[in-house]
Design a protein around this motif. Structure first.
Motif, mmCIF file in Angstrom:
data_model
loop_
_atom_site.group_PDB
_atom_site.id
_atom_site.type_symbol
_atom_site.label_atom_id
_atom_site.label_comp_id
_atom_site.label_asym_id
_atom_site.label_seq_id
_atom_site.Cartn_x
_atom_site.Cartn_y
_atom_site.Cartn_z
ATOM 1 N N GLU A 256 0.840 -1.187 0.000
ATOM 2 C CA GLU A 256 0.000 0.000 0.000
ATOM 3 C C GLU A 256 0.883 1.247 0.000
ATOM 4 O O GLU A 256 1.925 1.285 0.639
ATOM 5 N N ARG A 257 0.431 2.256 -0.733
ATOM 6 C CA ARG A 257 1.218 3.484 -0.777
ATOM 7 C C ARG A 257 0.429 4.598 -0.101
ATOM 8 O O ARG A 257 -0.796 4.559 -0.014
ATOM 9 N N PHE A 258 1.143 5.580 0.380
ATOM 10 C CA PHE A 258 0.456 6.745 0.930
ATOM 11 C C PHE A 258 1.093 8.022 0.399
ATOM 12 O O PHE A 258 2.273 8.062 0.075
ATOM 13 N N ARG A 276 3.636 2.132 2.737
ATOM 14 C CA ARG A 276 3.247 2.140 4.138
ATOM 15 C C ARG A 276 4.189 1.221 4.914
ATOM 16 O O ARG A 276 4.548 0.151 4.422
ATOM 17 N N GLY A 277 4.586 1.669 6.098
ATOM 18 C CA GLY A 277 5.488 0.858 6.914
ATOM 19 C C GLY A 277 6.948 1.026 6.543
ATOM 20 O O GLY A 277 7.795 0.336 7.082
ATOM 21 N N LYS A 367 -0.806 3.952 18.881
ATOM 22 C CA LYS A 367 -0.985 3.184 17.648
ATOM 23 C C LYS A 367 -1.079 4.086 16.415
ATOM 24 O O LYS A 367 -2.110 4.134 15.738
ATOM 25 N N PRO A 368 -0.020 4.800 16.118
ATOM 26 C CA PRO A 368 -0.065 5.714 14.975
ATOM 27 C C PRO A 368 0.216 4.980 13.665
ATOM 28 O O PRO A 368 0.660 3.828 13.676
ATOM 29 N N SER A 369 -0.086 5.650 12.546
ATOM 30 C CA SER A 369 0.305 5.070 11.264
ATOM 31 C C SER A 369 1.616 5.685 10.796
ATOM 32 O O SER A 369 2.318 5.090 10.006
ATOM 33 N N ILE A 370 1.912 6.871 11.296
ATOM 34 C CA ILE A 370 3.177 7.511 10.948
ATOM 35 C C ILE A 370 3.818 8.077 12.221
ATOM 36 O O ILE A 370 3.145 8.684 13.048
ATOM 37 N N VAL A 371 5.109 7.816 12.363
ATOM 38 C CA VAL A 371 5.857 8.367 13.490
ATOM 39 C C VAL A 371 6.962 9.258 12.929
ATOM 40 O O VAL A 371 7.644 8.879 11.985
ATOM 41 N N VAL A 372 7.103 10.439 13.503
ATOM 42 C CA VAL A 372 8.133 11.367 13.055
ATOM 43 C C VAL A 372 9.176 11.522 14.160
ATOM 44 O O VAL A 372 8.822 11.648 15.329
ATOM 45 N N SER A 405 4.861 3.586 9.493
ATOM 46 C CA SER A 405 5.815 4.326 8.683
ATOM 47 C C SER A 405 6.575 5.296 9.578
ATOM 48 O O SER A 405 5.991 5.902 10.463
ATOM 49 N N ALA A 406 7.855 5.415 9.311
ATOM 50 C CA ALA A 406 8.666 6.317 10.123
ATOM 51 C C ALA A 406 9.248 7.406 9.232
ATOM 52 O O ALA A 406 9.738 7.124 8.147
ATOM 53 N N VAL A 407 9.159 8.619 9.696
ATOM 54 C CA VAL A 407 9.781 9.734 8.992
ATOM 55 C C VAL A 407 10.827 10.313 9.932
ATOM 56 O O VAL A 407 10.517 10.736 11.039
ATOM 57 N N MET A 408 12.084 10.248 9.502
ATOM 58 C CA MET A 408 13.160 10.730 10.358
ATOM 59 C C MET A 408 13.847 11.885 9.657
ATOM 60 O O MET A 408 14.178 11.794 8.482
#
Lengths: 573, 98
Positions: A256-258, A276-277, A367-372, A405-408
């Motif tokens: 899946e894409r976001f 995703r992820g 329970k997030p879908s994206i973590v920054v 998904s992680a955004v760093m």
């Protein structure tokens, strides 16, 4: 590093029964918990968390229908109740509900005179009474070594302790016996000699002024267990242990894409955005717009109704929200709606392990879908590079297993936007966005390109990255003999292109008109020729008609003449 | 030190009728008869029957003798076979000298 799960024997032979402790992580390390119906020794120095571990074992058991007895040799019942209230354990209520019995055993050396033979039947009777009164399945003795200070006859004491542990086994209760760490032995009085099934060692070390507690399963008879040291945290909910090795590389992946929320950026990832992820690293120098992109991704996710978690290691949530409004990203509404959770903390405030444990806790909680992580480079600056890499590996592994998904963001200092500390973690990340400062013609502009993006075709172009109050946008950059053009130079180039386009159009129109005129001339000439042709045809026809007429006239005349001369027929002229 | 006869109130904690329990009871009875005849009272508490009572005097080891009176409370553990130490432990010895 071996994974306890991956290396589990495939045999059908039943392994020993496990009694789950309910302590996060400990059950992973021990493949299910403590040995059921047997005593376990938990040893460590003062302040390592022995009592907390033991009490949590009982409280979790009480919650799951296994009442427990806590025999305290050190703290009074009321003290325990008070101390554990701070961890959120209501021991008084559990006692009232007959799920927990606390018995305080006071030993005062000076009060006791020893004459002749004795045994510890009193202890056995008290323990037995406590167990039977609530039907206990779990027992804690904290710490039984206090007995050594109360009795001088150690040979009797040792014999009695041996009997006690055997008795506990016969009783079928799962027990934790705590012991003080001593010198060369695990415990000061060699308790490990008696409790042979499972030994857990707790330890606290201070490194660079940061104290970290660690746990190690020294011995676990009849079961495979992780043998490494696992850092743990005593937090508001009790003990959390992070088993590094319980995470395998077998997590499910998503196709899946976001959307990143930036249309042109999605286009760069074959038009569909990110997986995703996956783990996205945005690296760049100070002021290159890392946080802005991360915030836009978060805002877009929240607009889709997804939960996001934002770990801020540099700015306060209020500051981030204010600053992002200036580039058209408003994080206020999602934060108010509860979709976006900020977690701001100073990276240097605690050790890496603590950060990791806290991140774990918050992630499992929200329970997030994206973590920054903004910026992750601050986190890696806390420990040494090796520890930082391990920590990030565990963090990324953890998020991947959760499908998050992680955004760093990563603050770099090098001229090319990449430096060695970043490279250490580069193998762990899936998509790497590089932000570059493009300096030319006396101004600085932002450039963006995709350094890598696993599992998808992606653009290799550098885009200029424009931050304005309307939001974030990507625009094409131009190449000319001086290099790439951005900012003012790009706009000048665009203007030049517009002018050129106008003049080209005018050229085209002029040429068109010329051709039209030429064609008109040709048409006119063709019409004149056609008139000439018609005239010639008419003349030709007239000539032929006249010739015919003349011929027939001459024939008639000859006949008339012949007739008049009475000439023979057939005679020509 | 007074000549007024003191009242000795002793509690002997035992675990059933084990040999140690019986020995301890016989020993303390003999010591009391010899030293404070008629002034003592021995209460035998069987913890097997009343486990609840063990907590009152913080009993761990058995047999255990607790001197409730005269104050202060004193505790002696063991089968009380060493008469000398029992007398010291109970502080009963001085009566001999009077």
């Amino acid at each position: 590093m071996s994974s306890a799960e991956n290396f589990a024997p495939p045999s059908a032979v039943p392994s020993i029964d496990k009694c789950p402790t309910g302590i996060r992580g400990l059950d992973d390390i021990t493949s299910g918990g403590l040995p059921h119906g047997r005593p376990t020794l938990v040893c460590g120095n003062a302040g390592c968390g022995k009592t907390i571990l033991a009490m949590e074992f009982l409280v979790n058991g009480a919650r799951d229908g296994e009442p427990g007895v806590f025999m305290s040799f050190e703290e009074k019942s009321e003290e325990l109740v008070q101390n554990f209230a701070s961890l959120g354990f209501d021991l008084a209520q559990l006692q009232e509900d007959k799920k927990l019995a606390i018995d305080y055993i006071h030993i005062e050396r000076s009060e006791i005179e020893e004459t002749g033979e004795y045994d510890l039947d009193g202890l056995f009777i008290r323990l037995n009474h406590a167990i039977d009164s609530i039907g206990a399945k779990r027992v804690v003795l904290d710490t039984v070594e206090a007995l050594f200070s109360g009795f001088t006859n150690t040979s009797i004491l040792r014999a009695e302790l041996r009997r006690l542990f055997r008795w506990l086994k016969d009783k079928g209760v799962t027990a934790i016996i705590t012991g003080e760490r001593g010198g060369s032995q695990l415990t000061r009085h060699g308790l490990e000699e008696y409790v042979a099934d499972c030994v857990i060692l707790l330890d606290m070390r201070v490194d660079q002024q940061v104290a970290t507690r660690r746990l190690r399963v020294v011995k676990y008879r009849g079961t495979i267990h992780g043998g490494d040291e696992y850092p743990f945290l005593i937090g508001a909910g009790g003990i959390s242990i992070l088993p590094i090795t319980s995470l395998g590389l077998d997590h499910p992946v998503s196709t899946e894409r976001f959307s990143t929320g930036i249309e042109r950026l999605d286009t760069m990832f074959s038009g569909q955005g990110l997986f995703r992820g996956s783990t996205v690293l945005i690296s760049g120098n100070a002021g290159s717009g890392k946080s802005s992109i991360a915030s836009r991704i978060v805002e877009a996710a929240c607009q889709r109704g997804e939960r996001c978690l934002y770990f801020a290691f540099e700015e306060s949530p209020a500051q981030i929200t204010r600053n992002m409004r200036s580039v058209g990203v408003d994080l206020g509404p999602p934060a108010d709606a509860g979709l976006l959770t900020f977690c701001a903390s100073r990276p240097s405030g605690q050790g890496l392990e603590m950060h990791l444990v806290k991140i774990h806790e918050r992630v499992l909680e929200t329970k997030p879908s994206i973590v920054v992580f903004d910026p992750v480079s601050n986190l890696t600056a806390v420990g040494n590079p090796y520890e930082a890499k391990i920590m990030l590996t565990r963090l990324i592994d953890f998020l991947k297993t959760q499908g998050i998904s992680a955004v760093m963001t990563d603050l770099t200092h090098g001229a090319n936007g990449v430096e060695s500390s970043t490279e250490e973690i580069s193998s762990l990340i899936d998509t790497w966005l590089c932000l570059r400062d493009l300096e030319s013609n006396g101004e600085r502009n932002r450039g963006l390109y995709i350094l890598k993006s696993r599992g998808m075709s992606h653009s290799n172009q550098i885009r200029e990255f424009v931050l304005s109050s309307d939001g974030i946008d990507l625009v094409d950059v131009y190449l000319d003999s001086d290099g790439i053009l951005t900012g003012t130079a790009r706009r000048a180039h665009e203007a030049r292109q517009r002018i050129e386009a106008v003049s080209q159009r005018q050229d085209r129109e002029r040429r068109q008109r010329e051709i039209d005129a030429q064609q008109a001339g040709l048409d006119a000439r063709m019409a004149a020729l056609r008139v000439e042709q018609t005239r010639l045809t008419a003349e030709l026809e007239a000539m032929q008609a006249e010739a015919q007429l003349r011929q027939s006239g001459e024939t008639d005349l000859r006949a008339t003449v012949a007739a008049s001369r009475k000439a023979d027929a057939g005679t020509g002229s | 030190m007074t000549d007024k006869p003191e009242k000795w109130l002793l509690k002997l904690y035992v675990a059933g009728a084990s040999p140690k329990s019986i020995t301890a009871f016989q020993n303390i009875k003999a010591i009391c008869e010899q030293n404070v005849p008629g002034q003592y009272e021995i209460e035998v508490i069987d913890l097997v029957k009343n486990p609840r009572l063990a907590a009152d005097d913080q009993i761990i080891a058995l047999p255990a003798l607790v001197r409730r009176l005269p104050e202060p409370i004193r505790k002696i553990i063991g089968d009380l076979s060493n008469t000398e130490r029992v007398l010291v432990g109970l502080n009963m010895k001085r009566l001999e000298t009077t």
